[in-house]
Design an enzyme around this catalytic site. Sequence first.
Site, PDB file in Angstrom:
ATOM      1  N   THR A   1      12.490  10.484   1.446  1.00  0.00           N
ATOM      2  CA  THR A   1      11.282  10.250   0.634  1.00  0.00           C
ATOM      3  C   THR A   1      10.602  11.610   0.431  1.00  0.00           C
ATOM      4  OG1 THR A   1       9.782  10.075   2.519  1.00  0.00           O
ATOM      5  CG2 THR A   1      10.904   8.036   1.841  1.00  0.00           C
TER       6      THR A   1
ATOM      7  N   GLY B   1       3.251   4.258  -4.436  1.00  0.00           N
ATOM      8  CA  GLY B   1       3.482   5.194  -5.531  1.00  0.00           C
ATOM      9  C   GLY B   1       4.636   6.147  -5.279  1.00  0.00           C
TER      10      GLY B   1
ATOM     11  N   THR C   1       0.849  -1.200   0.000  1.00  0.00           N
ATOM     12  CA  THR C   1       0.000   0.000   0.000  1.00  0.00           C
ATOM     13  C   THR C   1       0.884   1.250   0.000  1.00  0.00           C
ATOM     14  OG1 THR C   1      -0.190   0.188   2.413  1.00  0.00           O
ATOM     15  CG2 THR C   1      -1.800  -1.232   1.288  1.00  0.00           C
ATOM     16  N   GLY C   2       0.382   2.309  -0.613  1.00  0.00           N
ATOM     17  CA  GLY C   2       1.149   3.554  -0.681  1.00  0.00           C
ATOM     18  C   GLY C   2       2.458   3.374  -1.430  1.00  0.00           C
TER      19      GLY C   2
ATOM     20  N   TYR D   1       0.595  11.409  15.223  1.00  0.00           N
ATOM     21  CA  TYR D   1       1.377  10.441  14.442  1.00  0.00           C
ATOM     22  C   TYR D   1       2.050   9.421  15.368  1.00  0.00           C
ATOM     23  CZ  TYR D   1       4.973   8.856  11.056  1.00  0.00           C
ATOM     24  OH  TYR D   1       5.792   8.115  10.233  1.00  0.00           O
ATOM     25  N   ALA D   2       2.663   9.919  16.453  1.00  0.00           N
ATOM     26  CA  ALA D   2       3.347   9.010  17.387  1.00  0.00           C
ATOM     27  C   ALA D   2       2.353   8.012  17.980  1.00  0.00           C
ATOM     28  CB  ALA D   2       4.036   9.804  18.494  1.00  0.00           C
ATOM     29  N   ALA D   3       1.145   8.496  18.290  1.00  0.00           N
ATOM     30  CA  ALA D   3       0.127   7.605  18.863  1.00  0.00           C
ATOM     31  C   ALA D   3      -0.310   6.559  17.836  1.00  0.00           C
ATOM     32  CB  ALA D   3      -1.080   8.428  19.317  1.00  0.00           C
TER      33      ALA D   3
ATOM     34  N   ILE E   1       9.065   5.190   0.505  1.00  0.00           N
ATOM     35  CA  ILE E   1       9.372   3.870   1.075  1.00  0.00           C
ATOM     36  C   ILE E   1       8.572   2.779   0.365  1.00  0.00           C
ATOM     37  CG2 ILE E   1       9.040   2.488   3.165  1.00  0.00           C
ATOM     38  CD1 ILE E   1       9.908   4.920   4.809  1.00  0.00           C
TER      39      ILE E   1
ATOM     40  N   ASP F   1      -7.921   4.421  -2.104  1.00  0.00           N
ATOM     41  CA  ASP F   1      -7.631   5.094  -0.835  1.00  0.00           C
ATOM     42  C   ASP F   1      -7.890   4.062   0.263  1.00  0.00           C
ATOM     43  OD1 ASP F   1      -7.775   6.447   1.574  1.00  0.00           O
ATOM     44  OD2 ASP F   1      -9.033   8.070   0.831  1.00  0.00           O
TER      45      ASP F   1
HETATM   46  N1  LIG Z   1      10.128   8.916   5.411  1.00  0.00           N
HETATM   47  C1  LIG Z   1      10.432   8.647   6.646  1.00  0.00           C
HETATM   48  O1  LIG Z   1      11.427   9.168   7.185  1.00  0.00           O
HETATM   49  C2  LIG Z   1       9.607   7.669   7.442  1.00  0.00           C
HETATM   50  C3  LIG Z   1      10.113   7.253   8.685  1.00  0.00           C
HETATM   51  C4  LIG Z   1       9.386   6.333   9.432  1.00  0.00           C
HETATM   52  C5  LIG Z   1       8.192   5.826   8.950  1.00  0.00           C
HETATM   53  N2  LIG Z   1       7.717   6.247   7.746  1.00  0.00           N
HETATM   54  C6  LIG Z   1       6.448   5.649   7.299  1.00  0.00           C
HETATM   55  O2  LIG Z   1       6.653   5.006   6.061  1.00  0.00           O
HETATM   56  C7  LIG Z   1       5.458   5.059   5.287  1.00  0.00           C
HETATM   57  C8  LIG Z   1       5.762   5.694   3.929  1.00  0.00           C
HETATM   58  O3  LIG Z   1       6.286   7.000   4.150  1.00  0.00           O
HETATM   59  P1  LIG Z   1       6.978   7.828   2.992  1.00  0.00           P
HETATM   60  O4  LIG Z   1       7.994   8.674   3.651  1.00  0.00           O
HETATM   61  O5  LIG Z   1       7.373   6.950   1.865  1.00  0.00           O
HETATM   62  O6  LIG Z   1       5.730   8.755   2.560  1.00  0.00           O
HETATM   63  P2  LIG Z   1       5.457   9.528   1.174  1.00  0.00           P
HETATM   64  O7  LIG Z   1       4.489  10.617   1.527  1.00  0.00           O
HETATM   65  O8  LIG Z   1       6.733   9.887   0.548  1.00  0.00           O
HETATM   66  O9  LIG Z   1       4.710   8.428   0.297  1.00  0.00           O
HETATM   67  C9  LIG Z   1       3.502   7.862   0.772  1.00  0.00           C
HETATM   68  C10 LIG Z   1       2.697   7.287  -0.373  1.00  0.00           C
HETATM   69  O10 LIG Z   1       1.497   6.746   0.212  1.00  0.00           O
HETATM   70  C11 LIG Z   1       0.394   7.199  -0.540  1.00  0.00           C
HETATM   71  N3  LIG Z   1      -0.782   7.275   0.327  1.00  0.00           N
HETATM   72  C12 LIG Z   1      -0.987   8.150   1.358  1.00  0.00           C
HETATM   73  N4  LIG Z   1      -2.187   7.954   1.894  1.00  0.00           N
HETATM   74  C13 LIG Z   1      -2.775   6.941   1.196  1.00  0.00           C
HETATM   75  C14 LIG Z   1      -4.032   6.291   1.265  1.00  0.00           C
HETATM   76  N5  LIG Z   1      -4.962   6.688   2.141  1.00  0.00           N
HETATM   77  N6  LIG Z   1      -4.300   5.280   0.410  1.00  0.00           N
HETATM   78  C15 LIG Z   1      -3.368   4.894  -0.496  1.00  0.00           C
HETATM   79  N7  LIG Z   1      -2.161   5.487  -0.626  1.00  0.00           N
HETATM   80  C16 LIG Z   1      -1.873   6.484   0.203  1.00  0.00           C
HETATM   81  C17 LIG Z   1       0.797   8.567  -1.081  1.00  0.00           C
HETATM   82  O11 LIG Z   1       0.023   8.923  -2.217  1.00  0.00           O
HETATM   83  C18 LIG Z   1       2.268   8.350  -1.395  1.00  0.00           C
HETATM   84  O12 LIG Z   1       2.458   7.849  -2.699  1.00  0.00           O
HETATM   85  C19 LIG Z   1       4.446   5.841   6.116  1.00  0.00           C
HETATM   86  O13 LIG Z   1       3.639   4.933   6.834  1.00  0.00           O
HETATM   87  C20 LIG Z   1       5.326   6.652   7.054  1.00  0.00           C
HETATM   88  O14 LIG Z   1       4.655   6.976   8.232  1.00  0.00           O
HETATM   89  C21 LIG Z   1       8.402   7.164   6.992  1.00  0.00           C
END
Ligand SMILES: NC(=O)c1ccc[n+]([C@@H]2O[C@H](COP(=O)([O-])OP(=O)(O)OC[C@H]3O[C@@H](n4cnc5c(N)ncnc54)[C@H](O)[C@@H]3O)[C@@H](O)[C@H]2O)c1
Length: 258
Positions: A191, A16, A13-14, A156-158, A19, A64
């Site tokens: 990211t 696109g 999921t997510g 977010y932390a919660a 990560i 979504d």
């Molecule tokens: N980047 C960091 O430093 C970091 C650190 C710890 C945890 N995370 C976690 O890793 C995950 C990915 O983070 P990221 O940094 O790649 O984020 P990002 O915002 O770069 O990418 C997130 C992707 O998820 C998609 N998305 C968001 N909400 C959605 C939904 N409701 N349905 C479907 N797709 C959805 C977005 O369109 C986007 O393509 C998240 O859960 C984030 O909390 C990130």
Amino acid sequence: MQIQLANKIALVTGAGAGIGRGIALALAEAGATVLVNDQNAESAYETVAQIAGQNGQAQAIVADISDERAVKQLFEHIAGTYDGLHVLVNNAGFNLFKGIVDTTPDDWDRIFAVDLRGLYLVTRHALRLLQAAGDASIVNIASVHAQLTVANITAYAAAKGGVVAIGRSLAQELGPFGIRVNTISPGFVMTPLLERWLDAEPDRAATLARVNSYHPLGRIGTPGDIGALVTFLASPYASFITGANVPIDGGLSTRLMH
Ligand SMILES: NC(=O)c1ccc[n+]([C@@H]2O[C@H](COP(=O)([O-])OP(=O)(O)OC[C@H]3O[C@@H](n4cnc5c(N)ncnc54)[C@H](O)[C@@H]3O)[C@@H](O)[C@H]2O)c1
């Protein structure tokens, strides 16, 4: 040892961006057919194109994950094409830097709707296909913020604390069905989400240098770092690992301030 996920079906999921894209690319490189979910169609198709560019197999599924009707349709679509789902990566999520007073009830609900309830919805609707696969693996993406955090990020932390808690209970519930459930807790990873935070800082380069310096390894993570860990956890090499929460943060969470 080489990880081989040929003939395995994986949903990320997510996927696109960031990560999720890194995970999708890594799973595809190991031979899995990757179902690339994102709410943003263009981003999902870009990930599929990148996987095709490395001769991998992938399909975009735009939905979504906070919308239960969309999640149901997503799994109807998967069930129409595949007999089972071997790997589920609950990655979609976003964060919010706001103090508790500025965090409106709508802000709170939106974070929980995606980061926690979305993960629950996707997992719940995936179960029949995961069980059908016979030997399946779920990897949930939490965050360092579930354990160690900063001010002004309470919602977010919660939510991420909840992701870690879900992993502990679900591993016990699903173990008897041959489904492993693990959590990973990334620290800083480069990211679009992190870029947005850096761009809002007065001196982007100075902030990045400072953040890099907090890490014993001297750098923040990449989506490829996370993809490698998830691919391992999804593979037979991790067949006795369930209920774990693995930090992946370049050593950041070992540090005391001094
Ligand atoms: N980047 C960091 O430093 C970091 C650190 C710890 C945890 N995370 C976690 O890793 C995950 C990915 O983070 P990221 O940094 O790649 O984020 P990002 O915002 O770069 O990418 C997130 C992707 O998820 C998609 N998305 C968001 N909400 C959605 C939904 N409701 N349905 C479907 N797709 C959805 C977005 O369109 C986007 O393509 C998240 O859960 C984030 O909390 C990130």
